[in-house]
Design a protein around this motif. Sequence first.
Motif, PDB file in Angstrom:
ATOM      1  N   LEU A 195       0.787  -1.111  -0.024  1.00 18.37           N
ATOM      2  CA  LEU A 195       0.210   0.040  -0.025  1.00 18.37           C
ATOM      3  C   LEU A 195       0.881   1.152  -0.099  1.00 18.37           C
ATOM      4  N   THR A 252       2.224   1.863  -3.548  1.00 15.66           N
ATOM      5  CA  THR A 252       1.029   2.461  -4.513  1.00 15.66           C
ATOM      6  C   THR A 252       0.712   3.710  -4.125  1.00 15.66           C
ATOM      7  N   SER A 253       0.861   4.157  -2.701  1.00 20.17           N
ATOM      8  CA  SER A 253       0.501   5.607  -2.234  1.00 20.17           C
ATOM      9  C   SER A 253       1.501   6.603  -2.987  1.00 20.17           C
ATOM     10  N   LEU A 292      -2.279   3.237 -11.325  1.00 17.07           N
ATOM     11  CA  LEU A 292      -3.314   4.076 -10.838  1.00 17.07           C
ATOM     12  C   LEU A 292      -3.012   5.404 -10.782  1.00 17.07           C
ATOM     13  N   THR A 338      -5.807   7.508 -12.601  1.00  9.64           N
ATOM     14  CA  THR A 338      -7.284   7.426 -12.082  1.00  9.64           C
ATOM     15  C   THR A 338      -7.191   8.746 -11.179  1.00  9.64           C
ATOM     16  N   PRO A 341     -13.412   3.855 -16.507  1.00 14.70           N
ATOM     17  CA  PRO A 341     -13.399   3.235 -15.334  1.00 14.70           C
ATOM     18  C   PRO A 341     -12.767   1.777 -15.206  1.00 14.70           C
ATOM     19  N   MET A 366      -9.251   1.375 -13.078  1.00 11.18           N
ATOM     20  CA  MET A 366      -9.194   1.165 -11.703  1.00 11.18           C
ATOM     21  C   MET A 366      -9.010  -0.333 -11.805  1.00 11.18           C
ATOM     22  N   LEU A 426      -6.432  -1.580  -9.235  1.00  8.23           N
ATOM     23  CA  LEU A 426      -6.713  -1.736  -7.987  1.00  8.23           C
ATOM     24  C   LEU A 426      -6.960  -3.149  -7.469  1.00  8.23           C
ATOM     25  N   VAL A 436      -4.017  -4.925  -6.567  1.00  7.44           N
ATOM     26  CA  VAL A 436      -3.559  -4.449  -5.200  1.00  7.44           C
ATOM     27  C   VAL A 436      -4.433  -5.061  -4.256  1.00  7.44           C
ATOM     28  N   VAL A 437      -5.694  -5.161  -4.305  1.00  4.86           N
ATOM     29  CA  VAL A 437      -6.596  -5.639  -3.086  1.00  4.86           C
ATOM     30  C   VAL A 437      -6.440  -7.141  -2.965  1.00  4.86           C
ATOM     31  N   VAL A 442      -2.981  -7.721  -1.492  1.00  2.00           N
ATOM     32  CA  VAL A 442      -2.832  -7.396  -0.075  1.00  2.00           C
ATOM     33  C   VAL A 442      -3.438  -8.429   0.889  1.00  2.00           C
TER      34      VAL A 442
END
Lengths: 341, 331, 377
Positions: free
Chosen positions: C310, C313-314, C333, C336, C346, C349, C352, C355-356, C359
Amino acid sequence: MNDTIIEIKDLKINIKIDEGTLTAVRGVDFEIKKGETLGLVGESGCGKSLTSKAILGINDKKCKAEGEIIFDADNLGKVNLLSLNPRGKEIRSVRGKQISMIFQEPMVAFSPMYTIGNQINEATLLHITKDKKKAKEISLEVMRKVGIANAEKRYDQYPHEFSGGMLQRALIAMALVCNPKLLIADEPTTALDVTIQAQILELMKELQKDFGMSILFITHDLGTVAKMCDRVAVMYLGRIVESAPAVEIYKNPQHPYTQGLIGSVHKIGTKNQDRLFSIEGTVPLALNLPAGCGFYDRCHKRIEGVCNVYDPSLVDVGDDHKIACFACTGCPNAKEGQGHE
Amino acid sequence: MLKYIGKRLLLFIPTLIIISFVIFFIIQLPPGDYVTSYVAAMSAEGEVFTPEDIAYLREHFGLDDPWFVQYLNWIKGIVTEGDFGYSFEYGRSVWSVIMDRLYLTLAVSFIILLFQYGVSLPIGIYCANHQYSAGDYALSFIGFIGTATPNFLLAIIIMYYIYVTTGNVYLGLFSTEMLQNGMRWEYVPEFLGRCMIPLIVIGTSGTCGIIRTVRAQMLDEQARQYTLTARAKGCSEATITYKYCLRAALNPVVSGMAGSLRTIFSGSTVSAIVMNLAIQGPVLLTALKSQDMYLAGTIVLIQAVLVLLGTLLSDIALAWLDPRIRFSERG
Amino acid sequence: MALFKKKVARDESYYLASQWTLMWRKLKKHKLAKFSLAVLAVLYITALFADFFAPYGLEEFSSLYKNTAPTKVYWQDEEGNFSRPYVHKLKKINDKKTWTVIVTEDTSEKYYIDFFVEGIEYKLLGFIPCNTHLYGLVNEQGEVDRSARINIFGADSTGACIFSRILFGGRVSLTIPFVSAAISFVLGILLGGISGYFGGIVDNIIQRIIEVLSAIPSIPLWMALSAAIPPGISVSAMYLYITIILSFIGWTGLARVVRGKFISLRKEDFVMAAKLAGVSDFKIIVKHLVPGFLSYLIVNLTLGIPGSILGETSMSYLGLGMKAPATSWGVLLKETEDLVSVAQCPWKMIPLIFVVITVLAFNFLGDGLRDAADPYK
């Protein structure tokens, strides 16, 4: 019998585990009379703690109890405790007030977050009086009775400020504060020093005289049983294998397992060279029990073709002495249906 | 207890000194300084700078000195005059720039903290009391997703969803009308609606974490012997849950409070940039990019001090909750 | 006075198995952890062989396809009969009414999806020259046609295939947390070990540093540190910097745990025995103390990885981490950034989701490992 306080009939306890259902208690019967102390003896894992907790209905959710536990309750009359909702009001009016319990490890039996006084007083407030001042007086009184010196000061102290023996006294105070009919003592002295053990046992005997209650005394230690109990029931693998008055069981143990237990207690006066008797083998896992007697594999009196086929049930041999063993009571006649297949 | 707090406050001072030093060191790490990035930015727009101009600017901003001299001057200013330095970018004192947004930042962070605990405690307790029920599974699943999604992206998803369903774009806490006309009662619902997004976005990851901790702790406590004692005594399930288990289970939750504050600051920094909130996150980003170092340094410093204060508060709360800790401090 | 030792009759191998075998056995029982392990294996393998799994290389983009939606795949021909899956090329047309250029499908030709087709040249694993890609398009004659494109997840603002970029980005996004976790691991054991084993002033100093680092919120700290990355450096140097920055915080928690364990272990008899036998301090730490809680550390480490994913990514999202031309999930990302681009495209995304999933998988795996490492469960 009118003076029977509690009667347990064919109690079975199943535990759900990952591997399936385990029958930890497989049909236990006993009764306790007024003012009597019954010793429930057996090694760890034989189901004695489960049995005692089943009386109060405080076993884990995974455990399911069947059978009957008939208790002569003050407010409910003769009632099967197992039929009550384990979270309901009725059973809660029995717990702590009419049947109370003391536990093996006093160090963890109290919440570390509240004072001893608070925790003892909770029982008083729940069952005796809502008046806080009166309740505190009653609680202090009992604390003094169980031999906690300086009770006023100790009332406001936390469990970590108490020694193990003192905590056990406090636990006894908490159990006795409502003057119960039956006290369940689950190995109350196991976690304590030997000298303290003797003190606590002495205290319990005294208090029993004062309060006139019955005691279900659970232990694996035959030495304490001799001191405390009127009657003894020996449990093995979820069954009672022998029950008799305490004197009788010491003088005349019948079941090979009981004999083994008594033989393995060190007696003063025996020569050092004499080795203690020990029971060979280990307790089988209760998940996949073989047919026949649970003690078969370890028994030196086993009768092949009988003991590993039929499961013996308790047979009265007179003088309030009951034994579940074919080798002691004679072989079963399958047609007569003695014993479970 | 007072002695303990006093001792902790004294220990604050060395920690603060190290923190300010570390922060300043990190902030000045980028090659060049504000003048370099200023000149680069202005040159891009066609301004011409002579080396004399640049030297003058450096001297003017006090950027000639070695960094530790700058650090000492900065600290001296803070300690003696409460002066946190000068923001090159804004052309005024750092403190006045920070004050613009400080209250809103604190309010937002505090509300999120309340939201986190207000939501996660009951849910955590529910999940523990109904372990392996459908509700437990559903809530745990949402919790997992919440921790796994970067919160700034959650912001975009929520804003996108609102945009698709209502056609409104909610950016920032205040709409243009609100800013033009000042706050009026009729704006309150919309304002609250606008507040919900940052609340959910910044609060989620922390909330999910706390739920999991509370659930695990409650289950741990419920398995302890003293719950059995309490039950044998005749206590109701509610007493057991709230009087006994919850109080013990709160221990790690409370000690994690400073950590939550930290994640809130962390999360709000990026999310505020995405959501265009008038809190300190976006200011920090631009300050870092333009090497407006006193401003950037002060923002990070303030956040660190708040986290330290949070740690102190949670330690005090812990001592109040748990007598064992109270006694070990006294002795 | 225990009369008998209770023994549970389990097979003999239970007693003989090593700690790791036991852990593995328990982990295998944890379904979610096992599933997560499989998911992670797939992610890492596709990242490793990204050149093969991705239909396009990183430099292959087409301005015609800028910001276009996922390519439509047809299963039926004009008459409605099932056919081999095919797609159409895009073309530009001038809309006479609005005077704008519109990109639409050119339905005149069909391009079939084929597997193991030739594409851009690459070196598999860095040294095996190869040009086969898992899938691609062929025209009606069965020849490879590179003018048509299939972007199953749509295209980004340069007209590159997002699916391909996700696979290549995985190389960065999936390894950075691992490498930084490894750095944190070494730092944590080293500093925590020193702190706990020697105590005194060293311990005090290290403790203060940990306290300081854990008081500063992680993202502002990361931002400040990545602002220090000199501009215009190579992708691999950038990678190195980010890795080090991310490991800057990870070690503190670990060091604390290690320190605590060391303090309690220091008092154990076997350490004293080793000391009396004249074993050096370093050797005691490495040989006797660390193995005692290695499994615990590995669990901690696994649970720490999601944080760095995370974080990366940030960072990249804010433009402080990896920057183009490098590709990572955060960089992807970044497109976006504003609501408008999300509303219009869209599909941007989609990274993402990766990523989710990653994680989550690391979280579940960590949970499973924790249960497996606990000898009392």
